[in-house]
Design a protein around this motif. Structure first.
Motif, PDB file in Angstrom:
ATOM      1  N   ALA A 182     -10.584  -0.602  -0.703  1.00  0.00           N
ATOM      2  CA  ALA A 182      -9.643  -1.523   0.031  1.00  0.00           C
ATOM      3  C   ALA A 182     -10.149  -1.730   1.498  1.00  0.00           C
ATOM      4  CB  ALA A 182      -8.322  -0.840   0.216  1.00  0.00           C
ATOM      5  N   THR A 183     -11.284  -0.896   1.875  1.00  0.00           N
ATOM      6  CA  THR A 183     -11.707  -0.751   3.447  1.00  0.00           C
ATOM      7  C   THR A 183     -13.067  -1.247   3.569  1.00  0.00           C
ATOM      8  OG1 THR A 183     -12.243   1.297   3.396  1.00  0.00           O
ATOM      9  CG2 THR A 183      -9.865   0.678   3.787  1.00  0.00           C
TER      10      THR A 183
ATOM     11  N   PRO B 162       1.395   6.945 -10.101  1.00  0.00           N
ATOM     12  CA  PRO B 162       1.747   7.431  -8.537  1.00  0.00           C
ATOM     13  C   PRO B 162       0.546   8.818  -8.534  1.00  0.00           C
ATOM     14  CG  PRO B 162       3.890   6.991  -9.627  1.00  0.00           C
ATOM     15  CD  PRO B 162       2.693   6.791 -10.543  1.00  0.00           C
ATOM     16  N   ASP B 163       0.021   9.417  -9.521  1.00  0.00           N
ATOM     17  CA  ASP B 163      -0.683  10.584  -9.406  1.00  0.00           C
ATOM     18  C   ASP B 163      -2.349   9.998  -9.262  1.00  0.00           C
ATOM     19  OD1 ASP B 163      -1.218   9.823 -11.936  1.00  0.00           O
ATOM     20  OD2 ASP B 163      -0.401  11.603 -12.825  1.00  0.00           O
ATOM     21  N   GLY B 164      -2.469   8.747  -9.548  1.00  0.00           N
ATOM     22  CA  GLY B 164      -3.830   8.253  -9.523  1.00  0.00           C
ATOM     23  C   GLY B 164      -4.686   8.345 -10.927  1.00  0.00           C
TER      24      GLY B 164
ATOM     25  N   SER C 251       0.902  -1.185  -0.104  1.00  0.00           N
ATOM     26  CA  SER C 251      -0.002  -0.118  -0.189  1.00  0.00           C
ATOM     27  C   SER C 251       0.754   1.247  -0.263  1.00  0.00           C
ATOM     28  CB  SER C 251      -0.974   0.044   1.152  1.00  0.00           C
ATOM     29  OG  SER C 251      -0.048   0.114   2.521  1.00  0.00           O
ATOM     30  N   PRO C 252       0.286   2.238  -0.238  1.00  0.00           N
ATOM     31  CA  PRO C 252       1.283   3.597  -0.459  1.00  0.00           C
ATOM     32  C   PRO C 252       1.730   4.071   0.973  1.00  0.00           C
ATOM     33  CG  PRO C 252      -0.817   3.830  -1.759  1.00  0.00           C
ATOM     34  CD  PRO C 252      -1.009   2.675  -0.881  1.00  0.00           C
TER      35      PRO C 252
ATOM     36  N   SER D 192      -4.544   2.438  -5.249  1.00  0.00           N
ATOM     37  CA  SER D 192      -4.514   3.918  -5.609  1.00  0.00           C
ATOM     38  C   SER D 192      -3.539   4.450  -4.557  1.00  0.00           C
ATOM     39  CB  SER D 192      -6.088   4.480  -5.522  1.00  0.00           C
ATOM     40  OG  SER D 192      -6.277   4.185  -4.145  1.00  0.00           O
ATOM     41  N   PRO D 193      -3.048   5.565  -5.251  1.00  0.00           N
ATOM     42  CA  PRO D 193      -2.106   6.449  -4.151  1.00  0.00           C
ATOM     43  C   PRO D 193      -2.859   7.080  -3.015  1.00  0.00           C
ATOM     44  CG  PRO D 193      -2.208   7.274  -6.554  1.00  0.00           C
ATOM     45  CD  PRO D 193      -3.349   6.317  -6.393  1.00  0.00           C
ATOM     46  N   ASP D 194      -4.111   6.984  -2.956  1.00  0.00           N
ATOM     47  CA  ASP D 194      -4.553   7.427  -1.388  1.00  0.00           C
ATOM     48  C   ASP D 194      -4.937   6.094  -0.645  1.00  0.00           C
ATOM     49  OD1 ASP D 194      -6.856   6.194  -2.539  1.00  0.00           O
ATOM     50  OD2 ASP D 194      -8.115   8.168  -2.686  1.00  0.00           O
TER      51      ASP D 194
END
Length: 337
Positions: A145-146, A192-194, A83-84, A121-123
């Motif tokens: 993811a949650t 990386p910028d999504g 994860s990021p 995703s980056p976030d």
């Protein structure tokens, strides 16, 4: 439609691929090296900023320096991805996307349909994965993811957005040579910028026999960055397992090519692509694959050593190499922000 039908048959199979050389050969090679040799090889790993997650014999391990920790058991695991924030891992387990903490605890299944290699995703809020699309070919989805019992959403092809999801099927193990297993590996990579996702296939498969695309998440538009066969191309091959450099300025992938003549043939190798200019170059050596960036100057790749698969730190500037340990499918823990 014949091509899409062929891909539809392989996309579910590619979900549980476990790449690399013979596990027995890799273990034997490590044993033959001796304890002192292994310590010397892995000591260089202490220079990496974080942990490296990888696969050996179908299970996920993490390592930094000479030590390692096993996170899973029972086999059937592939394509771990950090994860990021470096606190969680997404991984394929028998063709489904699972998430877990960095120490292997809290394992939770996200998907119920066969999936190809996940990417965060980056976030950290979403995970992208490949699966059969409404067209009958490979598509790209995202899933929370949650959230509990989250439902996948279509990202690509754009025309499948809002359509009924294809019927769920069962993924089986992939067999064959290294090249054959890589050819239909459906690992995806979120930029990386999504804004973009790189993935095998896409709209370009209506023109080419095999291709790699970059899709824009907001609009669904796709751009072909590698293509083989058809559309005027006289070569054969594939591009798969994409990976973004942390600054988004480069995209790498694992490639194979059969040209019009023997001099144009290229065995499995790594390509690095400049996302601004479209120029590309070969990095690493023959049979290197599955590049995971450490930073702009270094990467961890899977290479061949003593007939087995080994993690290797590769300098992207001068090509120098340092063997770490037996294993494949590396993912480098992101630096803390």
């Amino acid at each position: 439609m014949g091509k899409l039908g062929q891909i539809a048959g392989t996309v579910t199979l590619a979900a549980t691929v476990v790449l690399g050389g013979s596990p027995t050969a890799a273990v034997a090679a490590e044993a033959a090296a001796g304890a002192a040799g292994r310590a010397g090889r892995t000591a260089a790993g202490a220079g990496l900023p974080g942990l490296v997650a990888f696969v050996r014999d179908g299970d996920v391990f993490v390592s930094k320096g000479p030590g390692e920790q096993r996170l899973t058991s029972g086999g059937g695991h592939a394509r771990p991805r950090w994860s990021p924030d470096g606190r969680r891992l997404a991984v394929l387990k028998r063709g489904q996307v699972w998430v877990m903490r960095a120490d292997g605890t809290g394992q939770r299944r996200l998907t119920t349909r066969p999936a190809g290699g996940p990417s965060w995703s980056p976030d950290g809020g979403w995970i992208a994965f490949a699966s059969l699309s409404c067209t009958g070919g490979p598509g790209v989805y995202r899933i929370s993811a949650t959230a509990e019992n989250a439902r996948p959403e279509v990202l690509f092809p754009r025309d499948c957005r809002g359509a009924e999801l294809p019927e769920e099927t069962t993924a089986g193990p992939v067999t064959g040579s290294l090249r054959e297993r890589l050819q239909y590996d459906n690992a995806v990579a979120w930029s990386p910028d999504g804004a973009r996702v790189a993935f095998r296939g896409g709209d370009c498969e209506s023109v080419y026999d095999a291709c790699l695309s970059i899709g824009t998440v907001a609009t669904g538009e796709e751009r072909t960055v590698a293509a083989f066969g058809g559309g005027g191309s006289q070569n054969r091959g594939f591009a798969a397992v994409p990976s973004w450099r942390p600054d988004g300025a480069r995209l790498s992938w694992t490639a194979y090519q059969e040209g019009e003549t023997a001099t144009e043939n290229r065995p499995v190798h790594l390509v690095e692509y400049d996302t601004a200019t479209g120029t590309e170059r070969t990095v690493g050596g023959t049979l290197d694959r599955e590049l995971a960036y450490v930073d702009a100057g270094r990467a961890v790749v899977t290479s061949r050593n003593n007939k087995g698969s080994w993690l290797t730190v590769l300098s992207l500037a001068d090509g120098s190499r340092t063997l770490l340990r037996s294993g494949s499918q590396p993912s480098v823990q992101p630096l803390p922000h």
